[in-house]
Design a protein around this motif. Sequence first.
Motif, PDB file in Angstrom:
ATOM      1  N   GLY A  64       6.259   6.105  -6.654  1.00 29.73           N
ATOM      2  CA  GLY A  64       5.622   5.532  -8.056  1.00 29.73           C
ATOM      3  C   GLY A  64       5.837   4.111  -8.182  1.00 29.73           C
ATOM      4  O   GLY A  64       5.128   3.744  -9.162  1.00 29.73           O
ATOM      5  N   LEU A  94      -7.616   7.954  -6.257  1.00 28.60           N
ATOM      6  CA  LEU A  94      -6.514   7.516  -6.904  1.00 28.60           C
ATOM      7  C   LEU A  94      -5.241   8.263  -6.413  1.00 28.60           C
ATOM      8  O   LEU A  94      -5.262   9.212  -5.840  1.00 28.60           O
ATOM      9  N   ASN A  95      -4.011   7.512  -6.458  1.00 25.73           N
ATOM     10  CA  ASN A  95      -3.879   6.468  -7.629  1.00 25.73           C
ATOM     11  C   ASN A  95      -3.928   4.897  -6.558  1.00 25.73           C
ATOM     12  O   ASN A  95      -4.251   4.093  -7.220  1.00 25.73           O
ATOM     13  N   GLY A  96      -3.691   5.261  -5.289  1.00 28.56           N
ATOM     14  CA  GLY A  96      -3.452   3.847  -4.549  1.00 28.56           C
ATOM     15  C   GLY A  96      -4.582   3.011  -4.263  1.00 28.56           C
ATOM     16  O   GLY A  96      -4.577   1.894  -4.220  1.00 28.56           O
ATOM     17  N   SER A  97      -5.722   3.622  -4.591  1.00 27.82           N
ATOM     18  CA  SER A  97      -6.950   2.887  -4.149  1.00 27.82           C
ATOM     19  C   SER A  97      -7.313   1.949  -5.362  1.00 27.82           C
ATOM     20  O   SER A  97      -8.470   1.439  -5.415  1.00 27.82           O
ATOM     21  N   PHE A  98      -6.628   2.052  -6.490  1.00 29.89           N
ATOM     22  CA  PHE A  98      -7.377   1.424  -7.836  1.00 29.89           C
ATOM     23  C   PHE A  98      -7.581  -0.118  -7.657  1.00 29.89           C
ATOM     24  O   PHE A  98      -8.537  -0.488  -8.046  1.00 29.89           O
ATOM     25  N   ASP A 133       2.120   2.545  -2.993  1.00 29.17           N
ATOM     26  CA  ASP A 133       3.659   2.974  -3.512  1.00 29.17           C
ATOM     27  C   ASP A 133       4.676   3.544  -2.845  1.00 29.17           C
ATOM     28  O   ASP A 133       4.419   4.159  -1.773  1.00 29.17           O
ATOM     29  N   PHE A 183     -14.057   8.764  -9.662  1.00 28.40           N
ATOM     30  CA  PHE A 183     -12.643   8.913  -9.344  1.00 28.40           C
ATOM     31  C   PHE A 183     -12.238  10.285  -9.033  1.00 28.40           C
ATOM     32  O   PHE A 183     -12.610  11.434  -9.515  1.00 28.40           O
ATOM     33  N   ARG A 228      -8.505  12.623  -7.646  1.00 30.52           N
ATOM     34  CA  ARG A 228      -7.053  12.323  -7.164  1.00 30.52           C
ATOM     35  C   ARG A 228      -6.672  13.348  -6.514  1.00 30.52           C
ATOM     36  O   ARG A 228      -6.682  14.626  -6.773  1.00 30.52           O
ATOM     37  N   ASP A 278      -7.083   3.567  -0.038  1.00 28.05           N
ATOM     38  CA  ASP A 278      -6.485   2.506   0.113  1.00 28.05           C
ATOM     39  C   ASP A 278      -6.042   2.590   1.865  1.00 28.05           C
ATOM     40  O   ASP A 278      -5.994   1.654   2.495  1.00 28.05           O
ATOM     41  N   ARG A 292       3.238  -0.261  -6.656  1.00 30.12           N
ATOM     42  CA  ARG A 292       1.890  -0.576  -6.841  1.00 30.12           C
ATOM     43  C   ARG A 292       1.169  -1.671  -7.217  1.00 30.12           C
ATOM     44  O   ARG A 292       0.363  -2.362  -7.144  1.00 30.12           O
ATOM     45  N   GLY A 294      -1.597  -1.669  -4.725  1.00 35.23           N
ATOM     46  CA  GLY A 294      -1.886  -0.205  -5.070  1.00 35.23           C
ATOM     47  C   GLY A 294      -1.117   0.988  -4.514  1.00 35.23           C
ATOM     48  O   GLY A 294      -1.060   2.013  -4.805  1.00 35.23           O
TER      49      GLY A 294
END
Length: 179
Positions: free
Chosen positions: A167, A48-52, A164, A70, A72, A105, A170, A162
């Motif tokens: 922030g 996380l976060n980008g691979s969600f 960013d 998960f 991070r 990601d 995404r 996903g």
Amino acid sequence: MSPSTISLHDKQFTPYLPATQILGAVRTIATRLNQDYAGQRPLFLVVLNGSFMFAADLMKEMTIECEVTFIRVASYQGTTSSGEVKEIMGLQEEIAGRHLIIVEDIVDTGHTMQELLQQLQAKQPASLEVATLFTKPECLQHELALRYIGLELPNEFIVGYGLDYDGLGRNYPDVYKVL
């Protein structure tokens, strides 16, 4: 229909990869994973976060029995990798003897992935592979065995699906590159 450009913070981005092409790459990875792990129960470790978004679409295509968890980690500040990996949320599952697939990601410099692979290998999984949606081969600074790659890209800073920029961005289903 995708916007012709998007503005995030102080930068402008233009369309680069449509959602249909991205989903095609996800399906290709899923097909290979379903074949390679037939009869096994791998644990997918989503970064996380980008691979969600990638993980959600990938899991929809998985036909084998599998588990998902998960972690991070962070190594980015703005548009460049800081080169320093900081684990924010750790792995809770026991992975010794398990088949583990890291869902990422993008792999560009490889700093984050190199560190993550070393940390996870020390926990003695039965196997450890990486499924990354994107990679930037010309940016790699580590020799990594990336077995499952969706798309190889040139060194462009991208957002969307996903990914960013500090922030923002995404939420777009397509991928955009900085102007």
